[in-house]
Design an enzyme around this catalytic site. Structure first.
Site, short mmCIF file in Angstrom:
data_model
loop_
_atom_site.label_atom_id
_atom_site.label_comp_id
_atom_site.label_asym_id
_atom_site.label_seq_id
_atom_site.Cartn_x
_atom_site.Cartn_y
_atom_site.Cartn_z
N ARG A 90 1.07 -10.17 -5.09
CA ARG A 90 2.22 -8.97 -4.64
C ARG A 90 1.75 -7.77 -6.45
O ARG A 90 1.47 -7.93 -7.54
CB ARG A 90 2.96 -9.06 -4.97
CG ARG A 90 4.27 -8.09 -5.44
CD ARG A 90 4.64 -7.48 -3.97
NE ARG A 90 5.54 -6.59 -4.49
CZ ARG A 90 6.98 -6.35 -3.76
NH1 ARG A 90 7.54 -7.84 -3.76
NH2 ARG A 90 7.44 -5.09 -4.58
N ARG A 99 4.17 -5.23 1.28
CA ARG A 99 4.15 -5.82 0.58
C ARG A 99 3.35 -7.48 0.71
O ARG A 99 3.96 -7.99 2.07
CB ARG A 99 4.95 -5.89 -0.80
CG ARG A 99 6.84 -6.74 0.25
CD ARG A 99 7.74 -5.34 0.54
NE ARG A 99 7.41 -4.37 -0.22
CZ ARG A 99 8.35 -4.35 -1.06
NH1 ARG A 99 9.44 -5.25 -1.01
NH2 ARG A 99 9.26 -2.84 -1.86
N ASP A 102 7.90 -10.12 -1.34
CA ASP A 102 9.29 -9.60 -1.72
C ASP A 102 10.35 -11.07 -2.43
O ASP A 102 10.56 -11.67 -1.45
CB ASP A 102 9.70 -8.87 -1.38
CG ASP A 102 10.96 -7.94 -2.11
OD1 ASP A 102 10.30 -7.52 -3.12
OD2 ASP A 102 11.21 -7.50 -1.54
N ASP A 104 14.08 -11.43 -3.74
CA ASP A 104 15.15 -10.93 -3.84
C ASP A 104 15.67 -11.67 -4.42
O ASP A 104 16.61 -13.00 -3.02
CB ASP A 104 15.53 -10.10 -3.26
CG ASP A 104 14.95 -8.33 -2.95
OD1 ASP A 104 13.52 -8.36 -4.44
OD2 ASP A 104 15.24 -7.82 -2.14
P1 ATP Z 1 15.07 -3.38 -3.25
O1 ATP Z 1 16.00 -3.72 -4.21
O2 ATP Z 1 15.18 -2.38 -2.77
O3 ATP Z 1 14.68 -4.71 -2.77
P2 ATP Z 1 11.52 -4.21 -4.19
O4 ATP Z 1 12.02 -4.97 -3.56
O5 ATP Z 1 10.92 -3.26 -3.17
O6 ATP Z 1 13.57 -3.51 -4.41
P3 ATP Z 1 11.03 -4.53 -6.37
O7 ATP Z 1 9.18 -3.80 -6.36
O8 ATP Z 1 10.09 -6.09 -5.66
O9 ATP Z 1 11.96 -3.72 -5.39
O10 ATP Z 1 11.73 -5.04 -7.69
C1 ATP Z 1 11.85 -3.95 -9.06
C2 ATP Z 1 12.32 -4.49 -9.59
O11 ATP Z 1 13.81 -4.91 -9.30
C3 ATP Z 1 12.16 -5.52 -10.46
O12 ATP Z 1 10.98 -6.05 -10.95
C4 ATP Z 1 13.68 -6.03 -10.72
O13 ATP Z 1 13.78 -6.20 -11.71
C5 ATP Z 1 15.05 -5.29 -10.13
N1 ATP Z 1 16.27 -5.75 -9.36
C6 ATP Z 1 17.29 -6.04 -9.50
N2 ATP Z 1 17.55 -6.76 -9.41
C7 ATP Z 1 16.91 -8.00 -8.45
C8 ATP Z 1 17.63 -8.73 -7.61
N3 ATP Z 1 19.41 -9.12 -7.56
N4 ATP Z 1 16.11 -9.42 -6.76
C9 ATP Z 1 14.85 -9.46 -7.25
N5 ATP Z 1 14.80 -7.95 -8.64
C10 ATP Z 1 15.89 -7.12 -8.48
CA CA Z 2 13.74 -6.29 -1.90
CA CA Z 3 11.85 -7.10 -4.55
#
Ligand code: ATP
Ligand code: CA
Ligand code: CA
Length: 167
Positions: A90, A99, A102, A104
């Site tokens: 990733r 990606r 991902d 979350d």
């Molecule tokens: P989205 O948050 O809209 O789903 P994304 O998953 O594409 O966007 P990423 O680039 O994967 O965003 O993550 C960016 C940052 O989001 C991570 O480095 C992390 O610090 C932060 N973040 C904040 N809250 C969370 C959460 N609940 N789970 C995972 N990452 C989080």
């Molecule tokens: Ca996400």
């Molecule tokens: Ca994420």
């Protein structure tokens, strides 16, 4: 008997998504890797769902939600999830880029967390069919801390394309 370590575990919900490479295989492999994280076991996961990208370009996504039991603290868990994402190669060239993986944190027990690196419950959980519908599949009566019963938001995402896969 429940050990002291066991009583300290939290039920945590992880959203998985992939739309690059063999997305189905990526999600299946990531579920295995979630179970292998330290101090963690995978309890249950949803079906895999095929969803159209939201606020993003690229192929359709394969999404799922997993419920794990973990003693990892939220920041430790985020580090482990990033570690798994990196195993899939990733990278983050731009916001909402396609990606390979991902991961979350959607919910961490009943905790509400607001820090530089984490917002939990995930702030977009109630607005995204690809997270909300798999969550409701595994726990139809779950409550989102600060927001209320998750099923109350299902109508809000009814216009988003999501299809349960045969896997
Ligand atoms: P989205 O948050 O809209 O789903 P994304 O998953 O594409 O966007 P990423 O680039 O994967 O965003 O993550 C960016 C940052 O989001 C991570 O480095 C992390 O610090 C932060 N973040 C904040 N809250 C969370 C959460 N609940 N789970 C995972 N990452 C989080
Ligand atoms: Ca996400
Ligand atoms: Ca994420």
């Amino acid at each position: 008997m429940i050990s002291a370590a066991e009583t300290a575990t939290k039920a945590v919900y992880i959203g998985l998504g992939s739309n690059l490479g063999d997305a189905t295989r990526n999600v299946q492999q990531a579920l295995v890797l979630l179970d292998k994280m330290p101090l963690t076991r995978l309890e249950v996961h949803s079906s895999l769902f095929l969803t159209a990208p939201v606020e993003a370009s690229g192929e359709n996504y394969v999404n799922a939600v997993a419920r794990i039991q973990t003693s990892l603290q939220p920041e430790e868990l985020l580090r482990e999830l990033h570690h798994i994402e990196r195993e899939f190669g990733r990278d983050r060239p731009y916001r909402n880029a396609p990606r390979t993986m991902d991961l979350d944190i959607l919910l961490y027990g009943l905790q509400q967390i607001q820090s530089d690196s984490l917002t939990v419950p995930h702030p977009r959980l109630t607005k995204r069919a690809f997270a909300l519908i798999p969550l409701l599949q595994i726990d139809p009566f779950i409550t989102i801390p600060g927001a209320g019963p998750a099923h109350a938001f299902a109508a809000d995402v009814a216009d988003q394309e999501i299809q349960r896969m045969g896997t």
